[in-house]
Structures are given as C-alpha cells and as structure tokens.
Design a protein around this motif. Structure first.
Motif, PDB file in Angstrom:
ATOM      1  N   THR A 114       0.819  -1.175   0.050  1.00 32.27           N
ATOM      2  CA  THR A 114       0.066   0.172  -0.011  1.00 32.27           C
ATOM      3  C   THR A 114       0.781   1.188   0.027  1.00 32.27           C
ATOM      4  O   THR A 114       0.592   2.115  -0.672  1.00 32.27           O
ATOM      5  N   ALA A 115       1.940   1.188   0.806  1.00 30.27           N
ATOM      6  CA  ALA A 115       2.929   2.138   0.883  1.00 30.27           C
ATOM      7  C   ALA A 115       3.472   2.570  -0.396  1.00 30.27           C
ATOM      8  O   ALA A 115       3.726   3.714  -0.975  1.00 30.27           O
ATOM      9  N   MET A 116       3.974   1.369  -1.206  1.00 28.29           N
ATOM     10  CA  MET A 116       4.381   1.636  -2.430  1.00 28.29           C
ATOM     11  C   MET A 116       3.670   2.277  -3.261  1.00 28.29           C
ATOM     12  O   MET A 116       4.022   3.055  -4.270  1.00 28.29           O
ATOM     13  N   HIS A 117       2.382   1.792  -3.653  1.00 35.89           N
ATOM     14  CA  HIS A 117       1.547   2.374  -4.401  1.00 35.89           C
ATOM     15  C   HIS A 117       1.191   3.816  -4.048  1.00 35.89           C
ATOM     16  O   HIS A 117       1.170   4.673  -4.928  1.00 35.89           O
ATOM     17  N   ARG A 118       1.051   4.098  -2.879  1.00 36.85           N
ATOM     18  CA  ARG A 118       0.785   5.629  -2.307  1.00 36.85           C
ATOM     19  C   ARG A 118       1.988   6.509  -2.801  1.00 36.85           C
ATOM     20  O   ARG A 118       2.029   7.520  -3.655  1.00 36.85           O
ATOM     21  N   GLU A 119       3.289   5.917  -2.496  1.00 35.60           N
ATOM     22  CA  GLU A 119       4.518   6.759  -2.973  1.00 35.60           C
ATOM     23  C   GLU A 119       4.652   6.892  -4.472  1.00 35.60           C
ATOM     24  O   GLU A 119       4.886   8.054  -5.078  1.00 35.60           O
ATOM     25  N   LEU A 120       4.263   5.948  -5.240  1.00 39.36           N
ATOM     26  CA  LEU A 120       4.423   5.938  -6.532  1.00 39.36           C
ATOM     27  C   LEU A 120       3.462   7.095  -7.163  1.00 39.36           C
ATOM     28  O   LEU A 120       3.756   7.898  -8.169  1.00 39.36           O
ATOM     29  N   LEU A 121       2.041   7.071  -6.854  1.00 38.02           N
ATOM     30  CA  LEU A 121       1.045   8.058  -7.169  1.00 38.02           C
ATOM     31  C   LEU A 121       1.434   9.420  -6.657  1.00 38.02           C
ATOM     32  O   LEU A 121       1.466  10.507  -7.373  1.00 38.02           O
ATOM     33  N   GLU A 122       2.027   9.572  -5.483  1.00 36.54           N
ATOM     34  CA  GLU A 122       2.360  11.032  -4.860  1.00 36.54           C
ATOM     35  C   GLU A 122       3.650  11.473  -5.669  1.00 36.54           C
ATOM     36  O   GLU A 122       3.470  12.745  -6.205  1.00 36.54           O
ATOM     37  N   GLU A 123       4.580  10.660  -5.878  1.00 36.26           N
ATOM     38  CA  GLU A 123       5.796  11.040  -6.342  1.00 36.26           C
ATOM     39  C   GLU A 123       5.865  11.274  -7.830  1.00 36.26           C
ATOM     40  O   GLU A 123       6.457  12.042  -8.531  1.00 36.26           O
ATOM     41  N   THR A 124       4.921  10.418  -8.562  1.00 37.18           N
ATOM     42  CA  THR A 124       4.954  10.410 -10.224  1.00 37.18           C
ATOM     43  C   THR A 124       3.719  10.851 -10.910  1.00 37.18           C
ATOM     44  O   THR A 124       3.412  11.105 -11.935  1.00 37.18           O
ATOM     45  N   GLY A 125       2.604  10.426  -9.931  1.00 35.94           N
ATOM     46  CA  GLY A 125       1.427  10.712 -10.617  1.00 35.94           C
ATOM     47  C   GLY A 125       0.814   9.453 -11.402  1.00 35.94           C
ATOM     48  O   GLY A 125      -0.356   9.581 -11.961  1.00 35.94           O
ATOM     49  N   TYR A 126       1.386   8.652 -11.193  1.00 38.19           N
ATOM     50  CA  TYR A 126       0.985   7.218 -11.894  1.00 38.19           C
ATOM     51  C   TYR A 126       0.603   6.193 -11.154  1.00 38.19           C
ATOM     52  O   TYR A 126       1.028   5.902  -9.763  1.00 38.19           O
ATOM     53  N   ARG A 127      -0.511   5.443 -11.590  1.00 34.38           N
ATOM     54  CA  ARG A 127      -1.259   4.145 -10.856  1.00 34.38           C
ATOM     55  C   ARG A 127      -0.642   3.102 -11.711  1.00 34.38           C
ATOM     56  O   ARG A 127      -0.526   2.946 -12.915  1.00 34.38           O
ATOM     57  N   PHE A 128      -0.412   1.901 -10.839  1.00 36.74           N
ATOM     58  CA  PHE A 128       0.082   0.839 -11.379  1.00 36.74           C
ATOM     59  C   PHE A 128      -0.873  -0.637 -11.154  1.00 36.74           C
ATOM     60  O   PHE A 128      -1.165  -0.624 -10.219  1.00 36.74           O
ATOM     61  N   ASP A 129      -0.765  -1.244 -12.342  1.00 37.58           N
ATOM     62  CA  ASP A 129      -1.716  -2.520 -12.238  1.00 37.58           C
ATOM     63  C   ASP A 129      -1.190  -3.334 -11.170  1.00 37.58           C
ATOM     64  O   ASP A 129      -2.056  -4.310 -10.486  1.00 37.58           O
ATOM     65  N   LYS A 130       0.098  -3.464 -11.159  1.00 39.15           N
ATOM     66  CA  LYS A 130       0.665  -4.717 -10.239  1.00 39.15           C
ATOM     67  C   LYS A 130       1.822  -4.112  -9.412  1.00 39.15           C
ATOM     68  O   LYS A 130       2.638  -3.529  -9.926  1.00 39.15           O
ATOM     69  N   VAL A 131       1.843  -4.247  -8.330  1.00 37.71           N
ATOM     70  CA  VAL A 131       3.077  -3.683  -7.374  1.00 37.71           C
ATOM     71  C   VAL A 131       3.361  -5.387  -6.560  1.00 37.71           C
ATOM     72  O   VAL A 131       2.640  -5.719  -5.710  1.00 37.71           O
ATOM     73  N   GLU A 132       4.715  -5.768  -7.235  1.00 37.19           N
ATOM     74  CA  GLU A 132       4.911  -6.921  -6.683  1.00 37.19           C
ATOM     75  C   GLU A 132       6.334  -7.000  -5.729  1.00 37.19           C
ATOM     76  O   GLU A 132       7.127  -6.577  -6.232  1.00 37.19           O
ATOM     77  N   TRP A 133       6.187  -7.540  -4.611  1.00 31.90           N
ATOM     78  CA  TRP A 133       7.298  -7.544  -3.762  1.00 31.90           C
ATOM     79  C   TRP A 133       8.396  -8.420  -4.193  1.00 31.90           C
ATOM     80  O   TRP A 133       8.209  -9.571  -4.782  1.00 31.90           O
ATOM     81  N   VAL A 134       9.890  -8.099  -3.984  1.00 28.98           N
ATOM     82  CA  VAL A 134      10.789  -8.803  -4.895  1.00 28.98           C
ATOM     83  C   VAL A 134      11.876  -8.868  -3.809  1.00 28.98           C
ATOM     84  O   VAL A 134      12.933  -9.878  -4.041  1.00 28.98           O
ATOM     85  N   GLY A 135      11.889  -8.171  -2.693  1.00 24.49           N
ATOM     86  CA  GLY A 135      13.072  -8.310  -1.849  1.00 24.49           C
ATOM     87  C   GLY A 135      13.003  -7.369  -0.770  1.00 24.49           C
ATOM     88  O   GLY A 135      12.169  -6.362  -0.664  1.00 24.49           O
ATOM     89  N   ARG A 136      14.085  -7.413   0.250  1.00 19.10           N
ATOM     90  CA  ARG A 136      14.142  -6.535   1.312  1.00 19.10           C
ATOM     91  C   ARG A 136      15.865  -6.312   1.360  1.00 19.10           C
ATOM     92  O   ARG A 136      16.579  -7.402   1.562  1.00 19.10           O
ATOM     93  N   VAL A 137      16.198  -5.154   1.886  1.00 17.70           N
ATOM     94  CA  VAL A 137      17.527  -4.774   2.045  1.00 17.70           C
ATOM     95  C   VAL A 137      17.722  -4.039   3.198  1.00 17.70           C
ATOM     96  O   VAL A 137      16.675  -3.083   3.529  1.00 17.70           O
ATOM     97  N   ALA A 138      18.879  -4.223   3.820  1.00 17.66           N
ATOM     98  CA  ALA A 138      19.282  -2.991   4.977  1.00 17.66           C
ATOM     99  C   ALA A 138      20.369  -2.038   4.468  1.00 17.66           C
ATOM    100  O   ALA A 138      21.270  -2.655   4.025  1.00 17.66           O
ATOM    101  N   ALA A 139      20.203  -0.881   4.380  1.00 23.17           N
ATOM    102  CA  ALA A 139      21.029  -0.004   3.681  1.00 23.17           C
ATOM    103  C   ALA A 139      22.559   0.024   4.404  1.00 23.17           C
ATOM    104  O   ALA A 139      23.337  -0.076   3.798  1.00 23.17           O
ATOM    105  N   ASN A 140      22.560   0.073   5.637  1.00 25.35           N
ATOM    106  CA  ASN A 140      23.651   0.038   6.694  1.00 25.35           C
ATOM    107  C   ASN A 140      23.463  -0.618   7.842  1.00 25.35           C
ATOM    108  O   ASN A 140      23.269   0.254   8.659  1.00 25.35           O
ATOM    109  N   PRO A 141      23.408  -1.883   8.036  1.00 24.15           N
ATOM    110  CA  PRO A 141      23.131  -2.325   9.481  1.00 24.15           C
ATOM    111  C   PRO A 141      24.159  -2.063  10.504  1.00 24.15           C
ATOM    112  O   PRO A 141      23.574  -2.381  11.566  1.00 24.15           O
ATOM    113  N   GLY A 142      25.095  -1.715  10.232  1.00 20.27           N
ATOM    114  CA  GLY A 142      26.009  -1.043  11.070  1.00 20.27           C
ATOM    115  C   GLY A 142      25.765   0.051  11.988  1.00 20.27           C
ATOM    116  O   GLY A 142      26.283   0.365  12.795  1.00 20.27           O
ATOM    117  N   VAL A 143      24.879   0.839  11.287  1.00 19.36           N
ATOM    118  CA  VAL A 143      24.394   2.178  11.804  1.00 19.36           C
ATOM    119  C   VAL A 143      22.784   2.238  11.828  1.00 19.36           C
ATOM    120  O   VAL A 143      22.141   3.022  12.812  1.00 19.36           O
TER     121      VAL A 143
END
Length: 183
Positions: A85-114
């Motif tokens: 839901t957050a991804m759909h919202r961010e896409l719409l807010e930042e770009t004005g585009y709606r998407f048929d499908k938003v599929e989760w592909v992974g998860r990362v930690a940018a800098n888990p040392g901090v």
C-alpha cells in the motif's frame, strides 16, 4: 554472537532521524562504548514500468551528496501501513502514475552497522499517469519515462548510484527471470 545493550541515550528524536548512543556488552564481556545507532522508519522503492514498458524514474537533489540523482520512486512507509500500500501511495504521490501490479521482490538493509531500518523492494508494472504529483513540502522531483535500453545504458555507466535502488533493480530482474545465474 548477540550484544547486550546496557544503556541507551537519545541524542536526537525526529520522525525520520532518531539517533542514540548505546553502551553495549559483547558475549565475551568486552564493553563497546559508544555505539551510535540511527533509527529510521521502513522505506520502499520500486523498479516501475509504464504500460508501454518504459522505466519510470525520478531526478531529485540529494543534499548530503550535493547532487541531483537519478532514482526509482519511493519513500517511507507510514506507521501501520502495509508495504505494498505504501509503495502504491509513493508511486502515485511522486509520479502521478497508478500501477496495475506492485509485486514484492526483496528486502535490504542499507547500512545495518548504523541504521535500524529496512527497505522493501518492488517491481511495479502497467503504470499509467492518472494525476499530477502530490509532493511533500521538501520534495522537488522531476519524473522521467525512459526506454529500457536507455535506462540500462545509464546503469552500465553507473549513473544509478543509489545503492538501495541498484539492489531493487537486481532483485526485480531476478524475479522477472531476465537475470539468471549459471555456473
């Protein structure tokens, strides 16, 4: 190999940047003091493809590195909000585009040392512009539609420097079957 937190002192408290100083003890008894931690909310980003298979990108100024950076759309997940839901919202807010499908592909930690947060990665497809951008007061974002070949050339030239977004591209390509490892 887990550490025990003996003390925590908050240095800064803000919704997007909370810093603390911890005093920790390792299993072997060694004391680590200070250990600085930055608490941040979960974020989400997507390799976003329009209905005509163009890559949807954003250009925005990133003050810490003092450059305009080519990125994927994305942002922070609101408290209690589902990641997709957050991804759909961010896409719409930042770009004005709606998407048929938003599929989760992974998860990362940018800098888990901090940093405490993770970034949820998505592949968004079928995007169609349905409205104007609805940007936050501190956002100034240029939206770009780019043919895949041109985008991949920019990737080859290392013009996509946001590490979380490079990770998103990698996982989206794996998920789509366009990238496979042999050996």
């Amino acid at each position: 190999m887990k550490w025990k937190t003996l003390e925590s002192e908050y240095i800064s408290e803000h919704i997007y940047f909370t810093a603390r100083r911890d005093r920790c003890q390792r299993e072997d008894g060694a004391i680590i003091d200070p250990y600085f931690v930055v608490e941040m909310p979960t974020s989400a980003t997507a390799l976003a493809l329009t209905a005509d298979n163009k890559v949807l990108l954003v250009n925005q100024y990133r003050h810490p590195i003092k450059k305009v950076v080519l990125e994927f759309p994305g942002g922070f997940v609101d408290p209690g909000e589902d990641f997709a839901t957050a991804m759909h919202r961010e896409l719409l807010e930042e770009t004005g585009y709606r998407f048929d499908k938003v599929e989760w592909v992974g998860r990362v930690a940018a800098n888990p040392g901090v940093l405490t947060n993770y970034t949820e990665l998505f592949l968004a497809t079928g995007g169609v512009k349905t409205q104007e951008q609805q940007l936050d007061h501190n956002e100034e974002i240029e939206v770009l539609e780019m043919p895949m070949e041109e985008f991949l050339e920019k990737v080859r030239k290392q013009e996509l420097v946001q590490a979380l977004h490079v990770s998103c591209l990698f996982f989206a390509l794996l998920k789509s079957g366009k990238l496979a490892f042999t050996g």
